[in-house]
Design an enzyme around this catalytic site. Structure first.
Site, PDB file in Angstrom:
ATOM      1  CE  LYS A 117      30.659 -43.982 -20.997  1.00  0.00           C
ATOM      2  NZ  LYS A 117      30.617 -43.212 -19.744  1.00  0.00           N
ATOM      3  CD  GLN A 176      22.786 -43.065 -11.241  1.00  0.00           C
ATOM      4  OE1 GLN A 176      22.767 -44.156 -10.692  1.00  0.00           O
ATOM      5  NE2 GLN A 176      23.670 -42.741 -12.168  1.00  0.00           N
ATOM      6  CG  ASP A 236      20.183 -46.357 -12.688  1.00  0.00           C
ATOM      7  OD1 ASP A 236      20.525 -46.356 -13.877  1.00  0.00           O
ATOM      8  OD2 ASP A 236      20.967 -46.521 -11.754  1.00  0.00           O
ATOM      9  CG  HIS A 277      23.782 -50.575 -16.968  1.00  0.00           C
ATOM     10  ND1 HIS A 277      23.843 -50.660 -15.600  1.00  0.00           N
ATOM     11  CD2 HIS A 277      24.453 -51.655 -17.430  1.00  0.00           C
ATOM     12  CE1 HIS A 277      24.524 -51.741 -15.260  1.00  0.00           C
ATOM     13  NE2 HIS A 277      24.906 -52.356 -16.350  1.00  0.00           N
ATOM     14  CG  HIS A 314      19.570 -51.668 -14.827  1.00  0.00           C
ATOM     15  ND1 HIS A 314      19.221 -50.857 -13.775  1.00  0.00           N
ATOM     16  CD2 HIS A 314      20.879 -51.457 -15.063  1.00  0.00           C
ATOM     17  CE1 HIS A 314      20.291 -50.179 -13.378  1.00  0.00           C
ATOM     18  NE2 HIS A 314      21.307 -50.522 -14.143  1.00  0.00           N
ATOM     19  NE  ARG A 320      27.826 -43.743  -8.139  1.00  0.00           N
ATOM     20  CZ  ARG A 320      27.603 -43.788  -9.441  1.00  0.00           C
ATOM     21  NH1 ARG A 320      28.311 -43.032 -10.254  1.00  0.00           N
ATOM     22  NH2 ARG A 320      26.680 -44.593  -9.939  1.00  0.00           N
ATOM     23  CB  CYS A 364      23.132 -51.962 -12.179  1.00  0.00           C
ATOM     24  SG  CYS A 364      24.688 -51.252 -11.711  1.00  0.00           S
TER      25      CYS A 364
END
Length: 659
Positions: A484, A396, A398, A530, A400, A378, A349
């Site tokens: 979320k 991911q 991902d 997100h 945004h 991670r 992000c």
């Protein structure tokens, strides 16, 4: 002041009873059969002035002291199972104390699939001990021992547990109660436990249980503390339910993605490289390509722009975003380079925020949807990593979305559409939705104002309600930066998997001072969403393997068809058919090895190839193929053109079956 209170039942009827009446009293007044079936109760004060008081689970013998809504819980209610399993944990502890009185007690909660209890005992429990404990539990069930609640002064309770050397119970009392508080104690035979409950009426209500295994656990999760022995078990309302559960476990073992991943040569984790890092083998790589291609095509169809961000960046980036304050324990150790401290990217992000911030945007540019197949890293502790499902490096899908307040609900709705499309495309027809909300009383865990949280949660709820999507509220489960929506799919054997997330974020635009020029010519701060729908490619792939037990739909199968010539003289025709299929973009292999035909067919069947095409003289003469369809006993001979049309249709329509 009246001694009478009103109790509203689920059917809408209202009973007027004396204060101190219990749920069990009311059950008996309705019918003896209901009173016998009831296990616990759910109680909430009657709403006043439009408020909606929170319901709580209580014992059937808990006195009712105010106007209340009451639901009697039986084995038809999933909420009763949580109470039932907590009582099963107490049954376990009572049996352990009877057999091994020197044992000291930790705690024994219910879990998603059963229960456990932590014990401190210098002598390790053995499998033979588990058999003895389970037998004693069965005896206590036959004795129908009550779960009796009493209240004791705090100091008296502490003194009792100190005298018995129960250091863990003393800790719980000191940590979770106040000096002048009466302590809630539950007694089951000789077993006495500091516990707030609730519990079922007696041990005789427990119909089916099984102890599973013993594991180690450090007291309070600290390796410096004494090591405890954790006994796991499970319990169900009936033996039939329990048998079905164990049958499902056996089926899950057959579907284990780690085993199938090796058998089908899809991926590996290499010890030399390190745990939690996935090596995609050629067959797994093909499936990953299909997943990524489909997602990128969908991005473009739905108005997303494709971006790519670096795998490392200065640590300052995550300091500004606020992630170092909340997720630092999951970051890899930073690297000292010549100009600054850098770290592996733990999330995508902030990179997307920097792309947005690279120039001043106009309201005409919004919504701006940025999507990336972004690999992040991670640090996961070795004990929690699990195949593809919990790893240290993962990619991911991902995205945004930056938008104006007037666009936010449409964008959230679009994300939910997208999430449902993902599930249906990959053959998942059932899902459940959770809405994770903040806890306004826990200011340390969340940032932002009441106004921001109310706007965010209100927008998510409004979209779900407008679409008629049922959801479960999860108070206190929001991320620190916003609420979320989690979409959990249900797989082929009924398991829930958390994958798709739509996350509101009002903090990153603020922290990075994002702006756009509105219609009024003034600068405003955009809202941000997100959104990850696979969750991660690795985890989604692991779920796909287990859902399909490795027998992927044709469009995902790394090898979509194999040609097996009956003899060496038929290899030329097999190659011609292979060329026809390849020209259509179909993934095909021609098995020309000098092996027996049936052995080759068995080998490819074990590799779960959707179609095995056997060709010989008859097929060559008629320009046909003999088709062996995965999962079917009968073969069929069809014209080559017909087979090509069939497989092309299956691929184009992304059908989850071979029909």
């Amino acid at each position: 002041m009246s001694d009478q209170i009103k109790v509203k039942l689920p059917d809408g009827s209202v009973k007027e009873v004396s204060k101190g009446t219990t749920a069990l009293d009311i059950a008996k007044g309705i019918s003896p059969r209901l009173a016998d079936a009831a296990l616990a109760a759910k109680v909430a004060p009657l709403p006043h002035n439009g408020d909606q008081p929170e319901a709580r689970l209580v014992d059937l013998t808990r006195p009712l002291e105010e106007d209340s809504e009451l639901k009697l819980l039986t084995d038809r209610d999933p909420e009763a199972l949580e109470v039932y399993r907590h009582s099963s944990a107490h049954l376990l502890a009572a049996a352990v104390l009877d057999l091994f009185p020197e044992t000291k007690l930790g705690h024994g909660p219910s879990t998603e699939n059963g229960f456990f209890y932590d014990f401190y005992r210098q002598t390790p429990f053995t499998p033979e001990d588990l058999e003895k404990i389970e037998k004693r539990m069965q005896e206590l069930v036959k004795e129908d021992v009550p779960y009796a609640r009493e209240f004791l002064p705090r100091e008296e309770s502490l003194e009792r547990f100190k005298t018995e050397g129960d250091f863990m119970k003393c800790h719980f009392i000191e940590q979770f109660t106040k000096p002048d508080e009466k302590i809630s104690i539950y007694k089951t035979g000789k077993f006495l436990d500091f516990c707030r409950g609730p519990h079922i009426p007696s041990t005789g209500k427990i119909k089916a249980f099984k102890l599973l295994n013993i594991a180690g656990a450090y007291w309070l999760g600290d390796e410096k503390n004494p090591q405890l022995q954790r006994i796991y078990g499970t319990s169900f309302f009936s033996k039939k339910d329990m048998d079905e559960y164990f049958a499902k476990l056996e089926e899950a073992k057959k579907r284990d993605h780690r085993v199938l991943g090796k058998q089908l040569d899809l991926f590996s984790i290499q010890e030399l490289a390190g745990p939690g890092l996935i090596f995609w083998h050629p067959k797994g790589g093909i499936i990953r390509k299909e997943m990524e291609d489909w997602m990128r095509e969908e991005y473009l169809k739905r108005g997303y722009s494709l971006v790519v961000t670096p795998h490392v960046a200065r640590t300052d980036l995550w300091k500004i975003s606020g992630h170092t304050g909340y997720y630092k324990q999951n970051f890899f150790t930073p690297m000292e380079l010549d100009d600054a401290e850098y770290m592996l990217k733990p999330m995508n992000c902030p990179g997307h925020v920097l792309i947005y911030r690279d120039q001043l945007r106009s309201y005409r540019d919004l919504p701006m949807r940025l999507g990336e197949m972004g690999t992040v890293y991670r640090y996961e502790r070795s004990g929690v990593m699990h195949g593809l499902l919990r790893v240290r490096g993962f990619t991911q899908d991902d995205a945004h979305i930056f938008c104006t307040p007037s666009q936010i609900e449409d964008e959230i709705s679009g994300c939910i559409d997208f999430a449902i499309s993902v599930l249906h495309t990959y053959g998942f027809n059932e899902f459940k939705v959770e809405l994770s909300e903040w806890d306004p009383n826990d200011r340390k865990s969340f940032i932002g104002t009441d106004e921001q949280w109310n706007l965010a949660q209100g927008s998510l709820k409004k979209v779900l309600d407008a679409r008629g999507i049922p959801y479960k509220s999860m108070p206190g489960e929001a991320a620190f930066y916003g609420p979320k929506i989690d979409v959990k799919l249900v797989d082929a054997i009924g398991r829930l998997w958390q994958l798709s997330t739509v996350q509101f974020d009002f903090t990153l635009p603020q922290r990075f001072e994002l702006e756009y020029v509105g219609e009024d010519g003034k600068r405003h701060q955009p809202l941000m969403v997100h959104r990850a729908l696979y969750g991660s490619i690795e985890r989604f792939f692991g779920v796909l393997i287990e859902h399909y037990a490795g027998a992927f739909p044709v469009w995902l199968s790394p090898v979509q068809t194999v040609l097996v010539p009956i003899g060496e003289k038929h290899l030329e025709y097999a190659n011609k058919v292979g060329d026809v299929l390849k020209a259509k973009g179909i993934r095909v292999e021609v098995d020309g090895r000098n092996e027996k035909m049936n052995a080759k067919i068995r080998e490819h069947a074990l590799q779960k190839v959707p179609f095995i095409l056997v060709v010989g003289d008859k097929e060559a003469e008629a320009t046909s193929v003999n088709v062996r369809t995965r999962g079917k006993d009968k073969t069929e001979t069809v014209p080559l053109d017909s087979f090509v049309e069939r497989i092309e249709k299956l691929i184009a329509e992304k059908k989850p079956t071979l029909d």
